[in-house]
Design an enzyme around this catalytic site. Structure first.
Site, PDB file in Angstrom:
ATOM      1  N   ASN A 273      -4.873   3.993   7.615  1.00 19.21           N
ATOM      2  CA  ASN A 273      -5.030   3.353   6.434  1.00 19.21           C
ATOM      3  C   ASN A 273      -4.608   3.993   5.305  1.00 19.21           C
ATOM      4  OD1 ASN A 273      -5.886   0.837   4.966  1.00 19.21           O
ATOM      5  ND2 ASN A 273      -7.212   2.030   4.281  1.00 19.21           N
TER       6      ASN A 273
ATOM      7  N   GLU B 186       0.796  -1.208   0.087  1.00 21.92           N
ATOM      8  CA  GLU B 186      -0.021   0.103   0.048  1.00 21.92           C
ATOM      9  C   GLU B 186       0.828   1.492   0.135  1.00 21.92           C
ATOM     10  OE1 GLU B 186      -2.434   1.535  -0.307  1.00 21.92           O
ATOM     11  OE2 GLU B 186      -4.511   0.632  -0.030  1.00 21.92           O
TER      12      GLU B 186
ATOM     13  N   ASP C 291      -9.953   0.906  -3.835  1.00 21.18           N
ATOM     14  CA  ASP C 291      -8.973   1.222  -2.616  1.00 21.18           C
ATOM     15  C   ASP C 291      -8.339   2.507  -2.866  1.00 21.18           C
ATOM     16  OD1 ASP C 291      -6.729   0.599  -1.084  1.00 21.18           O
ATOM     17  OD2 ASP C 291      -7.200  -1.799  -1.522  1.00 21.18           O
TER      18      ASP C 291
END
Length: 292
Positions: free
Chosen positions: A104, A21, A199
Site C-alpha cells: 500500500n 497515491e 492516509d
C-alpha cells in the site's frame, strides 16, 4: 500561519485517478500511481507533459532505486520497474500466505532502507503489516497488524518512524535503532471524528509531519510534538498523500482519489482524482534511492 488557515491549491494534471497515491519527486519529475487502475504516472512540471505505464496488478507506489530504475510495490510483491522498457520484474513476495493483501505505501530513509506496508484489499481484516528491506533482505518490523497501513514517514536523522493505522485514525511515533530495529510505538496523533482518515504522510525539512486526509478535504501539518499547526483545504474530499518537488523541493504535489464517491459527489467534485500542487511555505527532504 494559524491552524485552519487555507492555502490555494491548483489541479496540475487531470488524470481522474480512481485511487491516486504514492507521489515522489525523482529525476526532475513527479511520479505517482493509480492503485485501482494499475498504472504508473509521471508528470514533468517544466513543460506540463506526462507519461503513463500499465502495471501487472494493483500498484501502491514506485520509488527510485540506486540502480537507476525504480522499485514498485504491487499486490503480488516488490518489483523492479524499468521506465524505459515498461517492464516489471518480481523481486520478493513478503506475504505469499495472504493472497487477499496488497502492498500500500512506502518510503526510504537516509540510509536507503525501504520501509513498506501491506493491507487487506477488502479493508476489513487486520492483516496489514509494516516491513523493512535492507541490503536486499526484507523482514517484518514486528509492529502490531492493522487493516490498512499507511505512511510510513521517517525523520531526516533516521531516528523516528511515523506509522499510520488508517482505520484506527492513529499515527504512531516509533524510535528506530542504529540497526534499523524498531522500538516501542507511542500514540502520536489521533484524527478526530468527522475529519477523515489519515492516509499518506511525509516529513518536511523542519521535521514536521504532513498528513493527507482521505474524506477530510485536505492535508494537515503537525509539529514534532504532534500539535496541529497548519491545514490546507482542497476542492476534493479524498486527498491521499503529498510529496515535495521542484528544484528546491518547495512545491507540494498531492494525489487524490475518486474511490468511494457516488455520482452526486463526483458531480460536485469534478477535479477528484487529479494531481494537485500548492505552496507549502517550507521545503521538503530529498528522497534517497532504495538500496536494492
Amino acid at each position: 500561519m494559524r491552524a485552519g488557515a487555507e492555502m490555494a491549491v491548483t489541479s496540475v494534471l487531470p488524470v481522474a485517478a480512481i485511487l491516486g497515491e504514492g507521489p515522489v519527486w525523482s529525476d526532475g519529475r513527479l511520479w505517482f500511481v493509480d492503485i485501482k487502475a494499475a498504472r504508473v504516472h509521471c508528470y514533468s512540471p517544466d513543460d506540463g507533459s506526462s507519461q503513463r505505464w500499465d502495471a501487472p496488478d494493483q500498484i501502491g507506489w514506485v520509488l527510485p532505486s540506486v540502480r537507476g530504475d525504480m522499485i514498485a510495490g504491487i499486490r503480488t510483491g516488490l518489483h523492479r520497474f524499468d521506465p524505459v522498457t515498461g517492464h516489471f520484474l518480481l523481486l520478493h513476495d513478503p506475504e505469499p500466505d495472504l493472497p487477499g493483501n496488497r502492498l500500500n505505501d512506502a518510503a526510504t530513509d537516509q540510509a536507503g532502507r525501504l520501509w513498506f506496508g501491506s493491507m487487506d484489499d477488502g479493508e476489513t481484516q487486520m492483516t496489514g503489516r509494516l516491513y523493512r528491506c535492507d541490503a536486499g533482505a526484507c523482514r517484518d518490523t514486528g509492529l502490531p497488524p492493522v487493516v490498512i497501513t499507511n505512511g510510513p514517514a521517517i525523520t531526516g536523522d533516521g531516528q523516528v518512524l511515523y506509522h499510520t493505522d488508517t482505520l484506527g485514525k492513529t499515527i504512531w511515533r516509533v524510535p528506530i535503532g542504529a540497526d534499523g530495529a524498531l522500538g516501542q510505538p507511542v500514540r502520536h496523533i489521533v484524527i478526530e471524528d468527522g475529519a477523515g482518515y489519515p492516509d499518506g504522510s511525509v516529513i518536511d525539512a523542519e521535521g514536521c509531519l504532513w498528513v493527507a486526509l482521505f474524506g477530510g478535504w485536505g492535508v494537515r501539518r503537525y509539529d514534532p510534538a504532534g500539535k496541529l499547526i497548519r491545514t490546507v483545504r482542497f476542492p476534493v474530499a479524498n486527498v491521499t498523500k503529498i510529496a515535495f518537488g521542484g528544484d528546491d523541493l518547495v512545491t507540494a504535489y498531492a494525489t487524490t482519489a475518486r474511490k468511494g464517491l457516488d455520482r452526486n459527489a463526483l458531480a460536485a467534485q469534478p477535479l477528484a482524482g487529479n494531481l494537485f500542487a500548492f505552496d507549502p511555505g517550507v521545503a521538503g527532504l530529498p528522497v534517497m534511492p532504495a538500496g536494492i
